[in-house]
Design a protein around this motif. Structure first.
Motif: not given
Length: 386
Positions: A185, A284, A362, A369
């Motif tokens: 992630s 995430l 994510g 992000v």
């Protein structure tokens, strides 16, 4: 040797030949020595590490200086000073005839070093110049550069002034962050960016457990068989190591970001039982198929350990590409099994941290992000939905 420290006999063999011990032995001895000191006492390490590999080995062994002082002088000044060094063969003291007195010396006890020639000095300076940037990159949050081309009393005053200051975080508040998410992630990348921008201490369990085993502690010896077997280390071993690390001065002063732990409810409760209280729990969110793609296409270079990705970070040449290998743990079927296990346990962990939990998309470009991550960190935690 009398204390039975691992590597001591080997180090003595090298010393008898006038050679420095290999880095792994030197760092083990250093970690043992520092670990044996009174916790209330400080320590000063002079002239070591001399390479980035030594600095990284020290960190792996759990040796983290709170302050790093870099004394700088022009090359010409260094070349003038080195020939003035003397060694007292009775006391072992090193001094400089231009700056220091040797009150215990007589005509036969003070020696110069035949290695301190002009040519050798130039070699040392050049070697330092090549290595210093790599070393300092390992300590970028604790460096103080001091001009040493001034009276030694002024140098000492400047150094002591720095040692008395407390490291500060670049963050607007003291952050204690847990980064959660599935394998692949992007926790590691986001943790590194938070470390660089805000000066947070980044803590990862894999590195922390390796440091504990390298230090040779009782707990490290219990952990080692699990790491050697690539198995899960029991919570009763993991959590004390982690709680001790997060309780150190650098974490208290700069804040910390914990990457990928805890991943079970038992671990989360044990961590809370040790008094570890994060103020942000950031998840995430990335689809499973994207996680599989990110991990399964990773390859490692067996020559130097560099990591590449078929799509995002391809090998720089056909020769490098031909020798890349996929690690067994990155095989698609292994990754899918990890994702299933993660999904089965993550809901309970999320519920445990629900008061500080926030989810981040994510599955977008890393810069976006990180922007979302910063917004979540710098703004108040939204009230949980009813």
């Amino acid at each position: 040797i009398e204390a039975g420290v691992e590597g001591a006999k080997e180090a003595q063999t090298f010393a008898a030949q006038g050679l420095p011990p290999p880095d792994d032995i030197a760092v083990k001895l250093l970690a043992w020595k520092i670990g044996s000191l009174d916790p209330n006492e400080g320590w000063c390490l002079d002239g070591y590490p001399t390479s980035r590999m030594q600095a990284l080995a020290m960190q792996t062994a759990g040796v983290f200086p709170a302050h790093v002082v870099v004394l700088h002088v022009p090359d010409a000044v260094a070349l003038q000073r080195i020939p003035g060094r003397r060694y007292n063969k009775t006391s072992g003291a090193v001094f400089n005839v231009d700056f220091d007195d040797d009150p215990n010396a007589d005509d036969d006890s003070t020696l110069d070093d035949p290695k301190d020639t002009g040519a050798r000095c130039l070699e040392w300076i050049e070697a330092h110049r090549r290595a210093v940037d790599g070393i300092l990159a390992c300590y970028q949050h604790s460096i103080k550069r001091v001009d040493a081309d001034q009276p030694k009393e002024d140098v000492l005053q400047e150094v002591m002034s720095y040692l008395k200051t407390r490291p500060r975080s670049n963050a607007p508040r003291l952050m204690r962050v847990i980064l959660a998410g599935k394998p692949g992630s992007g926790n590691r990348l986001m943790g590194e960016r938070l470390e660089r921008k805000y000066g947070l201490v980044r803590v990862t369990m894999s590195r922390l457990l390796r440091q504990e085993t390298s230090a040779g502690s009782d707990l490290g010896r219990k952990i080692k068989p699990y790491l050697d077997a690539n198995g899960e280390v029991p919570v009763e071993f993991v959590v004390p190591v982690l709680a001790e690390r997060l309780g150190r001065d650098d974490c208290k002063k700069r804040g910390w970001v914990l990457d990928g732990f805890p991943w079970t409810l038992e671990q989360a409760k044990a961590l809370a039982g040790k008094g570890v209280q994060p103020n942000r729990f950031l998840v995430l969110d990335v689809p499973d198929d994207v996680c599989v793609e990110r991990i399964a296409l990773r390859k490692v270079d067996p020559v130097n350990g560099d990591l590449y990705h078929d799509l995002y970070n391809p090998a720089p040449s056909d020769a490098v590409k031909a020798r890349l290998r996929r690690r067994p743990r990155d095989a698609p079927e292994v990754v899918k099994a990890k994702l299933e296990s993660c999904a089965a346990q993550s809901a309970q962990v999320f519920e445990f941290y629900r008061d500080i939990e926030q989810h981040i998309n994510g599955n977008q470009e890393p810069g976006r992000v990180f922007e979302s991550l910063e917004a979540a960190l710098l703004n108040p935690v939204p009230a949980p939905s009813v």
